[in-house]
Design an enzyme around this catalytic site. Structure first.
Site, PDB file in Angstrom:
ATOM      1  N   TYR A  81     -79.608   2.902   7.655  1.00  0.00           N
ATOM      2  CA  TYR A  81     -80.636   2.412   8.571  1.00  0.00           C
ATOM      3  C   TYR A  81     -81.031   0.978   8.229  1.00  0.00           C
ATOM      4  O   TYR A  81     -81.098   0.105   9.101  1.00  0.00           O
ATOM      5  CB  TYR A  81     -81.846   3.345   8.505  1.00  0.00           C
ATOM      6  CG  TYR A  81     -82.899   3.099   9.553  1.00  0.00           C
ATOM      7  CD1 TYR A  81     -82.813   3.721  10.800  1.00  0.00           C
ATOM      8  CD2 TYR A  81     -83.993   2.279   9.302  1.00  0.00           C
ATOM      9  CE1 TYR A  81     -83.783   3.519  11.770  1.00  0.00           C
ATOM     10  CE2 TYR A  81     -84.967   2.068  10.266  1.00  0.00           C
ATOM     11  CZ  TYR A  81     -84.866   2.691  11.495  1.00  0.00           C
ATOM     12  OH  TYR A  81     -85.830   2.482  12.456  1.00  0.00           O
ATOM     13  N   SER A 132     -87.108  -3.048  13.006  1.00  0.00           N
ATOM     14  CA  SER A 132     -88.007  -2.207  12.223  1.00  0.00           C
ATOM     15  C   SER A 132     -88.535  -3.052  11.086  1.00  0.00           C
ATOM     16  O   SER A 132     -87.980  -4.123  10.775  1.00  0.00           O
ATOM     17  CB  SER A 132     -87.221  -1.011  11.670  1.00  0.00           C
ATOM     18  OG  SER A 132     -87.901  -0.379  10.593  1.00  0.00           O
TER      19      SER A 132
END
Length: 249
Positions: free
Chosen positions: A144, A131
């Protein structure tokens, strides 16, 4: 449509929806037979049936589930992931641990599980769905961000070890992609800030991106397929941003 992956077999985690499903479809269109791994039985079976692949229902927050998945694959796409948003002081430790298990430990175990067959054939492609948060941090996303940074390191080690065996390992680093997970975040932000959904996209989610548009899952899948193709044989240990210019600023 290409035939770059004719005769190859792929395994995609989180393959029943969003980016994962787009990868399943794109890999199948490129000629691969695809193992679809997800926790949702109905959607996993539907995705596998759509592409003529195989369905594997597995909860990857349970490390023991990896042993039951196929090891004889040419392409591994570590895509499964979840999100939880909270300040550090309020972040539930059990949720933090669950996210690390799903997004770092499970990819490690799957790489370990599939590498011997790749090494034996002298060819393999590992694509880790990282990401922009594998390269940059955002507040309230400690688990995350930590997991994606960990995945980046794991991917680089796999690249170094796999090079002499014809195996590449790379990360794909999308910004915000039009998926159900992001749609949920848009709804939550719209309610919290009492602003229209389109303003959430341009002024909140994409504030740091130069291109103020959500990325389509198919665009991410196209990059994944290219990284798995013969044309990308010298790209390994890389992190490829697909972020609308977020990391350029």
């Amino acid at each position: 449509m290409t035939s770059d992956l004719d005769g190859r077999t792929a395994l995609v985690t989180g393959g029943a929806g969003g980016i994962g499903l787009a990868c399943v479809r794109a890999l199948a269109a490129a000629g691969a037979k695809v193992h679809v791994v997800d926790i949702d039985e109905r959607r996993t079976e539907a995705a596998a049936a759509e592409v003529g692949g195989w369905a594997h229902v597995a909860d990857l927050t349970d490390p023991s589930s990896v042993a039951g998945l196929p090891a004889e694959v040419d392409v591994l796409v570590n895509n499964a992931g979840i999100q939880h948003v909270a300040p550090l002081e309020d972040f539930p430790p059990e949720v933090f641990t669950r996210i690390q298990t799903l997004m770092v430990t499970a990819p490690f175990l799957l790489i370990r599980h599939t590498l011997p067959a790749m090494y034996a054939r002298g060819w393999g492609r590992i694509v880790n769905m990282s990401s922009v948060h594998g390269l940059r941090a955002s507040a309230y996303k400690s688990a995350y961000v930590a997991a994606k940074h960990g995945l980046e390191g794991l991917s680089k080690v796999a690249a170094l070890e796999g090079a002499e065996h014809g195996v590449t390992s790379n990360c794909v680093n999308p910004g915000y992609v039009r998926t159900p997970l992001v749609d949920g975040q848009i709804d939550a932000q719209a309610a919290e800030h009492d602003i229209p959904r389109e303003d959430v996209v341009s002024e909140v989610l994409l504030k740091r991106a130069a291109i103020k548009k959500l990325i389509e899952p198919e665009d991410v899948a196209s990059l994944v397929v290219w990284l798995c193709s013969p044309h990308a044989g010298h790209i390994t240990g890389a992190s490829v941003p697909l972020d609308g210019g977020w990391t350029a600023a």
